[in-house]
Motif scaffolding. Structure first.
Motif, short mmCIF file in Angstrom:
data_model
loop_
_atom_site.label_atom_id
_atom_site.label_comp_id
_atom_site.label_asym_id
_atom_site.label_seq_id
_atom_site.Cartn_x
_atom_site.Cartn_y
_atom_site.Cartn_z
N GLN A 121 11.71 6.43 7.18
CA GLN A 121 11.30 5.06 7.03
C GLN A 121 9.91 4.79 7.61
O GLN A 121 9.38 3.71 7.42
CB GLN A 121 12.31 4.11 7.69
CG GLN A 121 12.55 4.37 9.17
CD GLN A 121 13.74 5.25 9.40
OE1 GLN A 121 14.06 6.06 8.52
NE2 GLN A 121 14.41 5.11 10.52
N ARG A 122 9.36 5.75 8.35
CA ARG A 122 8.01 5.55 8.87
C ARG A 122 6.98 5.49 7.75
O ARG A 122 5.88 5.01 7.93
CB ARG A 122 7.65 6.67 9.85
CG ARG A 122 8.58 6.82 11.03
CD ARG A 122 8.50 5.62 11.95
NE ARG A 122 7.27 5.60 12.69
CZ ARG A 122 7.07 6.26 13.82
NH1 ARG A 122 8.03 6.99 14.34
NH2 ARG A 122 5.92 6.17 14.44
N TYR A 123 7.34 6.01 6.55
CA TYR A 123 6.43 5.91 5.42
C TYR A 123 6.37 4.49 4.87
O TYR A 123 5.41 4.10 4.21
CB TYR A 123 6.87 6.85 4.30
CG TYR A 123 6.80 8.32 4.65
CD1 TYR A 123 7.95 9.04 4.90
CD2 TYR A 123 5.58 8.97 4.73
CE1 TYR A 123 7.90 10.38 5.23
CE2 TYR A 123 5.52 10.32 5.06
CZ TYR A 123 6.67 11.02 5.30
OH TYR A 123 6.62 12.34 5.62
N LEU A 124 7.42 3.72 5.09
CA LEU A 124 7.51 2.38 4.54
C LEU A 124 6.73 1.40 5.38
O LEU A 124 6.59 1.57 6.60
CB LEU A 124 8.98 1.95 4.46
CG LEU A 124 9.91 2.82 3.61
CD1 LEU A 124 11.34 2.33 3.72
CD2 LEU A 124 9.45 2.84 2.16
N PRO A 125 6.22 0.34 4.76
CA PRO A 125 5.54 -0.69 5.55
C PRO A 125 6.54 -1.46 6.39
O PRO A 125 7.74 -1.48 6.11
CB PRO A 125 4.89 -1.58 4.48
CG PRO A 125 5.74 -1.38 3.27
CD PRO A 125 6.21 0.05 3.32
N ARG A 126 6.05 -2.10 7.42
CA ARG A 126 6.90 -2.91 8.27
C ARG A 126 7.00 -4.32 7.71
O ARG A 126 6.01 -4.89 7.24
CB ARG A 126 6.35 -2.96 9.70
CG ARG A 126 7.30 -3.62 10.68
CD ARG A 126 6.78 -3.52 12.10
NE ARG A 126 5.61 -4.37 12.29
CZ ARG A 126 5.26 -4.91 13.46
NH1 ARG A 126 5.99 -4.67 14.53
NH2 ARG A 126 4.19 -5.63 13.56
N VAL A 127 8.19 -4.87 7.77
CA VAL A 127 8.43 -6.22 7.28
C VAL A 127 8.49 -7.18 8.46
O VAL A 127 9.17 -6.91 9.46
CB VAL A 127 9.75 -6.31 6.48
CG1 VAL A 127 9.92 -7.71 5.89
CG2 VAL A 127 9.78 -5.27 5.39
N VAL A 128 7.78 -8.27 8.35
CA VAL A 128 7.80 -9.33 9.35
C VAL A 128 8.21 -10.62 8.66
O VAL A 128 7.57 -11.03 7.68
CB VAL A 128 6.43 -9.50 10.04
CG1 VAL A 128 6.48 -10.66 11.04
CG2 VAL A 128 6.02 -8.21 10.74
N VAL A 129 9.27 -11.24 9.15
CA VAL A 129 9.76 -12.50 8.59
C VAL A 129 9.59 -13.58 9.65
O VAL A 129 10.13 -13.47 10.75
CB VAL A 129 11.23 -12.40 8.15
CG1 VAL A 129 11.72 -13.74 7.62
CG2 VAL A 129 11.40 -11.32 7.10
N GLN A 130 8.83 -14.59 9.32
CA GLN A 130 8.64 -15.75 10.20
C GLN A 130 9.43 -16.92 9.62
O GLN A 130 9.26 -17.26 8.45
CB GLN A 130 7.16 -16.10 10.32
CG GLN A 130 6.30 -14.97 10.84
CD GLN A 130 4.84 -15.38 10.96
OE1 GLN A 130 4.53 -16.51 11.37
NE2 GLN A 130 3.94 -14.49 10.60
N VAL A 131 10.28 -17.51 10.45
CA VAL A 131 11.15 -18.59 10.00
C VAL A 131 10.92 -19.81 10.87
O VAL A 131 11.02 -19.72 12.10
CB VAL A 131 12.64 -18.17 10.04
CG1 VAL A 131 13.51 -19.28 9.48
CG2 VAL A 131 12.85 -16.88 9.27
N ALA A 132 10.61 -20.93 10.23
CA ALA A 132 10.52 -22.18 10.97
C ALA A 132 11.92 -22.68 11.30
O ALA A 132 12.92 -22.19 10.76
CB ALA A 132 9.76 -23.22 10.15
N SER A 158 0.83 -1.19 0.00
CA SER A 158 0.00 0.00 0.00
C SER A 158 0.87 1.25 0.00
O SER A 158 2.10 1.19 -0.03
CB SER A 158 -0.96 0.01 1.19
OG SER A 158 -1.81 1.13 1.15
N GLU A 159 0.24 2.41 0.02
CA GLU A 159 0.96 3.68 0.02
C GLU A 159 0.73 4.38 1.35
O GLU A 159 -0.39 4.44 1.85
CB GLU A 159 0.47 4.58 -1.13
CG GLU A 159 0.76 4.01 -2.50
CD GLU A 159 0.32 4.95 -3.61
OE1 GLU A 159 0.79 6.11 -3.60
OE2 GLU A 159 -0.50 4.55 -4.45
N GLY A 160 1.80 4.93 1.90
CA GLY A 160 1.70 5.67 3.15
C GLY A 160 2.34 7.03 3.00
O GLY A 160 3.44 7.15 2.49
#
Length: 237
Positions: free
Chosen positions: A142-153, A122-124
């Motif tokens: 960087q607050r305009y950028l989306p947050r990245v979440v990486v889940q690793v098994a 999306s756009e922020g």
């Protein structure tokens, strides 16, 4: 004084109370992947590389993801999409056999893997301010950028191989390792000239998400109050 009859309400009550607005992390896009990372080179410090150089055989023990560095950049000419560059840092545990008559020595090494994905985030275009003292009051780009979440098994160490270094007389360059990763190892990764190298194959399953903080209306049924008693006894001294 009148007795108060307190009856806990069930958390699964169907009685609708009201709709409230909350802040929540909305996931705009996500992807999952199963990677077989073959022939990953394991780097050792100046304290453990001599053990590998003198070993005639090695045995795989375990592997652990220490950290994932992420870099997010907007995709040019494609609004709302972002490229996510990820660098995985693996702690590889091996057993090195240096003599047929002595017990193997446990050795820890570092393997890295880089990956890139493109997701919709999306756009922020807003700056967020808060009175939380732990958050800087100066707005960051960087607050305009989306947050990245990486889940690793939990990764799997499928195989390992000990082989001669193809560049014994040359140095490929010092390995740049984040401080939180390097402190897990004894010694330094800088200026290490290996005579033998270790290559491993790692099985990895990961999920990458792009999310933003948004306001949502949700229905409220009731406050969630436990309806189970604490089991066990309490000892008094």
């Amino acid at each position: 004084m009148a007795d108060i009859n307190f009856e806990p309400r069930n958390c699964n009550s169907d009685e609708f109370k009201e709709a409230v607005c909350i802040d929540a992390a909305r996931i705009y896009d996500s992807c999952g992947d199963k990677d077989c990372l073959s022939d990953l080179r394991v780097c050792f410090t100046d304290a453990t590389q001599p053990i590998i150089d003198s070993a005639y055989s090695i045995k795989a023990q375990s592997v652990e993801v220490l950290d994932v560095l992420m870099d997010v950049e907007p995709v040019p000419f494609n609004k709302g999409f972002y490229s996510v560059d990820m660098t995985y840092f693996f702690l590889v545990q091996l057993e090195a056999y240096t003599s047929p008559v002595t017990a193997p020595r446990c050795v820890s090494g570092l393997a890295t893997f880089c990956k890139k994905v493109i997701l919709y985030g999306s756009e922020g275009s807003v700056k967020t301010f808060t009175n939380d003292q732990n958050i800087p009051q100066v707005p960051q780009p960087q607050r305009y950028l989306p947050r990245v979440v990486v889940q690793v098994a939990e990764p799997m160490l499928l195989s390992c191989e000990l082989c001669e270094c193809p560049c014994m007389n040359t140095m490929e360059g010092c390995l740049v390792v984040p401080a939180n990763v390097s402190q897990r190892f004894e010694g330094s990764f800088e200026c290490v000239l290996p005579q033998r190298v270790v290559q491993v194959t790692i099985g990895l399953f990961s999920i990458v998400q792009l999310e933003r903080e948004v306001q949502m209306m949700i229905p409220i049924y009731d406050f969630c109050i436990p309806d189970k008693d604490v089991s066990g006894t309490v000892s008094q001294k």
